[in-house]
Design a protein around this motif. Structure first.
Motif, PDB file in Angstrom:
ATOM      1  N   LEU A 237       0.829  -1.200   0.000  1.00 13.49           N
ATOM      2  CA  LEU A 237       0.000   0.000   0.000  1.00 13.49           C
ATOM      3  C   LEU A 237       0.867   1.254   0.000  1.00 13.49           C
ATOM      4  CD1 LEU A 237      -2.727   1.436   0.193  1.00 13.49           C
ATOM      5  CD2 LEU A 237      -2.679   1.047   2.672  1.00 13.49           C
ATOM      6  N   LEU A 238       1.928   1.256   0.805  1.00 13.14           N
ATOM      7  CA  LEU A 238       2.826   2.419   0.820  1.00 13.14           C
ATOM      8  C   LEU A 238       3.571   2.546  -0.507  1.00 13.14           C
ATOM      9  CD1 LEU A 238       4.299   2.414   4.441  1.00 13.14           C
ATOM     10  CD2 LEU A 238       2.259   3.536   3.549  1.00 13.14           C
ATOM     11  N   ALA A 239       3.943   1.408  -1.100  1.00 14.01           N
ATOM     12  CA  ALA A 239       4.630   1.454  -2.391  1.00 14.01           C
ATOM     13  C   ALA A 239       3.730   2.030  -3.478  1.00 14.01           C
ATOM     14  CB  ALA A 239       5.091   0.046  -2.782  1.00 14.01           C
ATOM     15  N   ALA A 240       2.423   1.833  -3.341  1.00 12.84           N
ATOM     16  CA  ALA A 240       1.472   2.348  -4.329  1.00 12.84           C
ATOM     17  C   ALA A 240       1.165   3.827  -4.115  1.00 12.84           C
ATOM     18  CB  ALA A 240       0.171   1.543  -4.261  1.00 12.84           C
ATOM     19  N   LEU A 299     -11.316   1.252   2.164  1.00 10.53           N
ATOM     20  CA  LEU A 299     -10.447   0.380   2.952  1.00 10.53           C
ATOM     21  C   LEU A 299      -9.596  -0.468   2.012  1.00 10.53           C
ATOM     22  CD1 LEU A 299     -13.145  -0.580   5.522  1.00 10.53           C
ATOM     23  CD2 LEU A 299     -10.941   0.405   6.164  1.00 10.53           C
ATOM     24  N   ALA A 300      -8.342  -0.688   2.389  1.00 10.98           N
ATOM     25  CA  ALA A 300      -7.426  -1.479   1.567  1.00 10.98           C
ATOM     26  C   ALA A 300      -6.999  -2.731   2.328  1.00 10.98           C
ATOM     27  CB  ALA A 300      -6.197  -0.651   1.196  1.00 10.98           C
ATOM     28  N   TYR A 301      -7.088  -3.877   1.654  1.00 15.40           N
ATOM     29  CA  TYR A 301      -6.644  -5.159   2.202  1.00 15.40           C
ATOM     30  C   TYR A 301      -5.687  -5.791   1.186  1.00 15.40           C
ATOM     31  CZ  TYR A 301     -10.638  -4.324   5.240  1.00 15.40           C
ATOM     32  OH  TYR A 301     -11.531  -3.763   6.116  1.00 15.40           O
ATOM     33  N   PRO A 302      -4.432  -5.319   1.151  1.00 18.07           N
ATOM     34  CA  PRO A 302      -3.494  -5.728   0.091  1.00 18.07           C
ATOM     35  C   PRO A 302      -2.657  -6.961   0.443  1.00 18.07           C
ATOM     36  CG  PRO A 302      -2.589  -3.886   1.307  1.00 18.07           C
ATOM     37  CD  PRO A 302      -3.893  -4.233   1.973  1.00 18.07           C
ATOM     38  N   ALA A 353       1.982  -3.331  -6.987  1.00 22.77           N
ATOM     39  CA  ALA A 353       1.657  -1.994  -6.476  1.00 22.77           C
ATOM     40  C   ALA A 353       0.931  -1.166  -7.525  1.00 22.77           C
ATOM     41  CB  ALA A 353       2.925  -1.279  -6.018  1.00 22.77           C
ATOM     42  N   GLY A 354       1.302  -1.333  -8.794  1.00 19.09           N
ATOM     43  CA  GLY A 354       0.620  -0.603  -9.857  1.00 19.09           C
ATOM     44  C   GLY A 354      -0.831  -1.010  -9.985  1.00 19.09           C
ATOM     45  N   ALA A 355      -1.098  -2.310  -9.856  1.00 19.34           N
ATOM     46  CA  ALA A 355      -2.476  -2.796  -9.933  1.00 19.34           C
ATOM     47  C   ALA A 355      -3.293  -2.294  -8.750  1.00 19.34           C
ATOM     48  CB  ALA A 355      -2.495  -4.327  -9.997  1.00 19.34           C
ATOM     49  N   LEU A 356      -2.657  -2.227  -7.569  1.00 18.54           N
ATOM     50  CA  LEU A 356      -3.347  -1.695  -6.393  1.00 18.54           C
ATOM     51  C   LEU A 356      -3.685  -0.222  -6.596  1.00 18.54           C
ATOM     52  CD1 LEU A 356      -4.349  -1.549  -3.496  1.00 18.54           C
ATOM     53  CD2 LEU A 356      -1.969  -1.496  -2.722  1.00 18.54           C
ATOM     54  N   ALA A 357      -2.728   0.557  -7.079  1.00 17.97           N
ATOM     55  CA  ALA A 357      -2.981   1.977  -7.317  1.00 17.97           C
ATOM     56  C   ALA A 357      -4.100   2.160  -8.337  1.00 17.97           C
ATOM     57  CB  ALA A 357      -1.706   2.660  -7.799  1.00 17.97           C
TER      58      ALA A 357
END
Length: 410
Positions: A237-240, A299-302, A353-357
């Protein structure tokens, strides 16, 4: 005839965890069925306590560690000692409360003592698997997958599964793994994770004073509320976050809770130059958690992909859906069992991370879909993931093990 069940637990309230919340929900439902439940915790219950205590109306027997017995030991000796202590205490408690069945809950360090005690007392033993101990140890960094310790622990787990009279587990991922160990499929029953829907209301309005105090006034908030374990993927999450900020400079990340990864996450935020865009609140009182949920837009659940997350379903996304929250989650197996992509939440490729962003930006940019997604999540939990329906799955296996109590179990 009243069914008497002695539960053997890793830990319990007053400690707060997904483990303790699931335990209380299941105990409440078994009591609602008219059963008597008794509760023994292992030495891993770390809250200071006497040999017996009542917490919030629930009576617990504790397995206390003798003074001077807590020191470092050779590998395996500590676990062997713990199982010996639990066995002795379990025999003592069982002779006092005279249960019809022993119900051991993960980890296997509880199952082995229950099997030993059950054999001595002539009481059937069921084992409820919430996760495999060896997989949790990989995440904690105390072993590696395929190591000697990992293989031995897996063998011990399989030994317990084969000797238990019946096996319960929390999801289809774990059930498939158990059956793959040559455990008969009709011996394994899923008691799915669920929520007490009446305890969750759709999210309220943000507390503007709290929002301002945290430096979130005017921000779009992506949040996580829970324990900071490595498998949760908060590093992803931080990387995104830099990609999110490039598209939406008002985005902030709110991390509520604490845990083993907290220092590493703070260091990562500094290294990425986003320290001022991430708010760490530390742990907050359970009664106040709802106020922090109300500050979050998504909310994020990565979670990272590993055996633990591929096999095990978490509680947090269900609780979020029960509150009508929006969520984005990695596509690990445990999430795919719970979240319908595009309907009750958004899934993205785990570890990317790109997909999460992209998933977060997509959802944040489609506000018109939010009410429908919130409603779909709430409906899913109401219809399929309530504790009363989940605990009803105990009835048939218990009835087979306790034919004399069949009427009470009907």
């Amino acid at each position: 005839m009243t069914v008497r069940v002695l539960h053997v637990l890793d830990h319990s309230i007053p400690l707060h965890s997904g483990y303790t919340f699931r335990t209380l929900a299941l105990l409440r439902e078994q009591r609602r069925l008219g059963w008597q439940t008794f509760h023994l915790t292992s030495p891993k219950h770390t809250a200071p306590s006497p040999a017996e205590e009542t917490v919030d109306g629930w009576h617990f027997y504790r397995t206390l560690v003798p003074q001077g017995a807590e020191g470092p030991r050779l590998p395996g000796i500590g676990e062997w000692t713990l199982m010996k202590q639990v066995t002795a205490r379990l025999l003592e408690v069982a002779r006092q409360v005279r249960p019809d069945i022993l119900h051991a809950h993960s980890p296997v360090l509880n199952a082995v003592p229950a099997l030993r005690a059950g054999r001595q007392l002539g009481i059937p033993v069921v084992y409820e698997v919430r996760a495999f101990w060896e997989d949790a140890a990989v995440d904690h960094g105390t072993t590696t997958e395929g190591s000697m310790r990992y293989r031995l622990t897996r063998q011990l787990e399989t030994h317990a599964l084969r000797r238990a009279a019946h096996v319960f587990t929390i999801c289809e991922g774990l059930r498939s793994d158990i059956v793959a160990r040559r455990i008969p499929a009709d011996k394994v029953t899923v008691i799915p994770n669920a929520v007490d829907i009446e305890n969750f209301e759709p999210g309220g309005q943000p507390d503007e004073a709290l929002k301002a105090r945290l430096g979130l006034a005017g921000a779009t908030v992506v949040g996580f509320i829970g324990s900071f374990y490595a498998y949760e993927g908060l590093d992803l999450l931080l990387a995104a976050l830099p990609r999110l900020l490039a598209a939406r400079p008002e985005v902030r990340v709110l991390l509520v809770g604490g845990g083993p990864q907290e220092a590493a996450l703070k260091a990562q935020a500094r290294a990425l130059g986003v320290e001022d865009k991430v708010v760490f609140t530390g742990r907050v009182p359970h009664a106040e958690v709802g106020h922090y949920y109300d500050l979050v837009d998504v909310l994020a659940y990565p979670r990272h992909s590993m055996r633990l997350t591929e096999l095990v379903t978490p509680l947090k996304p269900l609780e979020a859906m029960a509150q009508g929250r929006l969520l984005v989650a990695s596509d690990v197996g445990g999430h795919r069992e719970l979240i319908r992509d595009g309907q009750t939440g958004r899934l993205f490729r785990a570890g990317d991370a790109g997909a999460l962003a992209a998933a977060l930006l997509g959802l944040l940019g489609e506000r018109a879909t939010w009410p429908q997604m919130r409603e779909a999540g709430r409906r899913f939990v109401e219809a399929e993931r309530n504790w009363r329906a989940s605990a009803s799955n105990y009835l048939r296996p218990y009835g087979r093990l306790l034919p004399a109590a069949a009427a009470a179990l009907a």
